[in-house]
Design an enzyme around this catalytic site. Structure first.
Site, PDB file in Angstrom:
ATOM      1  N   ASP A 190       5.374  -1.818  -0.124  1.00 52.13           N
ATOM      2  CA  ASP A 190       4.849  -1.032  -1.256  1.00 52.13           C
ATOM      3  C   ASP A 190       5.924  -0.885  -2.340  1.00 52.13           C
ATOM      4  OD1 ASP A 190       6.293   0.509   0.570  1.00 52.13           O
ATOM      5  OD2 ASP A 190       5.047   2.310   0.364  1.00 52.13           O
ATOM      6  N   TYR A 210      -3.626 -13.182   9.476  1.00 50.34           N
ATOM      7  CA  TYR A 210      -4.486 -14.298   9.074  1.00 50.34           C
ATOM      8  C   TYR A 210      -5.027 -15.060  10.284  1.00 50.34           C
ATOM      9  CZ  TYR A 210      -3.960 -14.601   3.984  1.00 50.34           C
ATOM     10  OH  TYR A 210      -4.040 -14.385   2.639  1.00 50.34           O
ATOM     11  N   ASP A 262       0.933 -13.459  -5.797  1.00 52.57           N
ATOM     12  CA  ASP A 262       0.026 -13.340  -6.949  1.00 52.57           C
ATOM     13  C   ASP A 262       0.618 -12.383  -7.977  1.00 52.57           C
ATOM     14  OD1 ASP A 262      -1.951 -15.018  -5.843  1.00 52.57           O
ATOM     15  OD2 ASP A 262      -3.576 -13.704  -6.522  1.00 52.57           O
ATOM     16  N   ASP A 284       1.024 -13.265   0.458  1.00 50.50           N
ATOM     17  CA  ASP A 284      -0.169 -13.613  -0.323  1.00 50.50           C
ATOM     18  C   ASP A 284      -0.273 -12.694  -1.532  1.00 50.50           C
ATOM     19  OD1 ASP A 284      -2.744 -14.760  -0.905  1.00 50.50           O
ATOM     20  OD2 ASP A 284      -3.654 -12.963  -0.047  1.00 50.50           O
ATOM     21  N   LYS A 332       6.822  -3.745   6.487  1.00 52.59           N
ATOM     22  CA  LYS A 332       6.295  -2.374   6.487  1.00 52.59           C
ATOM     23  C   LYS A 332       6.740  -1.730   7.788  1.00 52.59           C
ATOM     24  CE  LYS A 332       3.781   0.935   4.668  1.00 52.59           C
ATOM     25  NZ  LYS A 332       4.163   1.654   3.429  1.00 52.59           N
TER      26      LYS A 332
HETATM   27  C1  IPM Z   1      -3.422 -18.455  -1.297  1.00 52.98           C
HETATM   28  C2  IPM Z   1      -4.888 -18.113  -1.222  1.00 52.98           C
HETATM   29  C3  IPM Z   1      -5.380 -18.345   0.205  1.00 52.98           C
HETATM   30  C4  IPM Z   1      -4.599 -17.413   1.106  1.00 52.98           C
HETATM   31  C5  IPM Z   1      -6.886 -18.177   0.417  1.00 52.98           C
HETATM   32  C6  IPM Z   1      -7.683 -19.043  -0.529  1.00 52.98           C
HETATM   33  C7  IPM Z   1      -7.277 -18.447   1.846  1.00 52.98           C
HETATM   34  O1  IPM Z   1      -5.118 -16.820  -1.660  1.00 52.98           O
HETATM   35  O2  IPM Z   1      -3.066 -19.613  -1.043  1.00 52.98           O
HETATM   36  O3  IPM Z   1      -2.641 -17.559  -1.616  1.00 52.98           O
HETATM   37  O4  IPM Z   1      -4.968 -16.238   1.268  1.00 52.98           O
HETATM   38  O5  IPM Z   1      -3.594 -17.851   1.664  1.00 52.98           O
HETATM   39 MG    MG Z   2      -3.397 -15.857  -2.461  1.00 56.63          MG
END
Ligand code: IPM
Ligand code: MG
Length: 354
Positions: free
Chosen positions: A221, A138, A249, A245, A189
């Site tokens: 993975d 990042y 999700d 990240d 990884k």
């Molecule tokens: C998160 C989001 C952010 C990230 C984006 C919006 C920059 O996806 O907070 O997970 O990738 O960290």
């Molecule tokens: Mg995110």
């Protein structure tokens, strides 16, 4: 308790308004809360030509905690990268040294049927994902898009982690594991990436200071697969910025909706930025249908981690459980038989339950 409130874009202002109602109740009941508002993301760009304006940075630095809604919107998609709303988020994380991102994935009994997975796989699930937040690909330099000798363009980014970056987040991971069921799974990884080889070595070294914690390592993975195969095998997951990240999700869907997931991003001294894990959802902005519970639960995390008020944290969490028990549901967690509830009404219901 000095709190900076940065509503941001899309559904940000609506959901943050509900969380602010909760803070008002805590203030009425005696907590010394001060709130001050600022702009971030697209809202920062609109107000000051910068997704992380100087005034916002100053405000965030002088406050003990920051409550943030979400950033991003279609109208900003074609701006040059430094002006994009996401840069506001990345700069506040980096600028304030918020390296430890806690993303709990907790399945409320009332929402077991909202998950896309079978109830028996997710019922009782309680995972804490600890994502390193200020390093990795990042932020690594160099990065860019260059033109090769043959005229073809090539995009490139740099993944790196220094020993000290790995060590400090590993300590946070082991400490959280000590407070929970003393299991830590470090995700990397290491079969392909040198960065991950160092990650694994340092995490293993830090583990020697926490002999009670059972440490395991897993490739990312496989971890992605295990999260949907048998998620209850995990307790604390420790991982880097990009893997975290993605996995956070994924884990959010185990719980039924990303609209339920709060997060905390902490520095060395537990100063923190609190935000829902979800984004700005521009497609439903301004329609009073967003789920404010992730933001409200982020306030609970703020009380717990920055202000060490476990009582206030549990009071908010109990109020959220109570509205779910009453059958109130925003669209994202709605099932037949429940009562479809808008964003503001959900906020009011939480206030009533408090
Ligand atoms: C998160 C989001 C952010 C990230 C984006 C919006 C920059 O996806 O907070 O997970 O990738 O960290
Ligand atoms: Mg995110």
């Amino acid at each position: 308790m000095k709190i900076a409130i940065l509503p941001g874009d899309g559904i940000g202002p609506e959901i943050v308004a509900q969380a602010a109602k909760v803070l008002e109740v805590l203030r009425r009941d005696g907590l010394k809360i001060e709130m001050e508002y600022g702009h971030i993301g697209g809202a920062g760009y609109d107000a000051a030509g910068d997704p992380f304006p100087k005034e916002t940075e100053e405000l965030a630095r002088t406050c003990d905690a920051v409550l943030l809604g979400a950033v991003g919107g279609y109208q900003y998609d074609n701006l040059p990268r430094p002006m994009r709303p996401e840069q506001g988020l990345l700069r506040i994380r980096k600028g304030l040294g918020l390296f430890a991102n806690l993303r709990p994935a907790l399945v409320y009994p009332e929402l077991v049927n909202s998950s896309t997975l079978k109830p028996e796989l997710v019922s009782g699930l309680d995972i804490m994902i600890l994502r390193e937040l200020t390093g990795d690909i990042y932020f690594g330099q160099p990065r860019g898009i260059k033109t090769l000798e043959n005229g073809e363009r090539q995009g490139f980014d740099t993944m790196h982690y220094s020993e000290s970056e790995i060590r400090r987040v590993a300590h946070v991971g082991f400490k959280s594991a000590m407070k929970r069921s003393k299991k830590l799974c470090s995700v990397d990884k290491a079969n392909v990436l040198d960065t991950s080889m160092l990650w694994r070595e340092i995490v293993t070294d830090v583990a020697r200071e926490y002999s009670e914690v059972e440490l395991s390592h897993m490739y990312v993975d496989n971890a992605a697969m295990q999260l949907v195969r048998a998620p209850k095998q995990f307790d604390v997951i420790l991982t880097g910025n990009m893997f975290g990240d993605i996995l956070s999700d994924e884990a959010s869907m185990l719980t039924g909706s990303i609209g339920m997931l709060p997060s905390a991003s902490l520095d060395e001294n537990n100063k923190g930025l609190y935000e829902p894990c979800h984004g700005s959802a521009p497609d439903i902005a301004g329609q009073d249908v967003a789920n404010p519970l992730a933001t409200i639960l982020s306030v609970a995390m703020m009380m717990r981690y920055t202000f060490s008020s476990e009582t206030a944290a549990q009071r908010i969490e109990a109020a959220v459980r109570s509205v779910l028990r009453q059958g109130l549901r925003t669209a994202d967690i709605f099932e037949t038989g429940m009562q479809k509830t808008g964003c503001a009404a959900m906020g009011d219901a939480v206030v009533a339950a408090l």
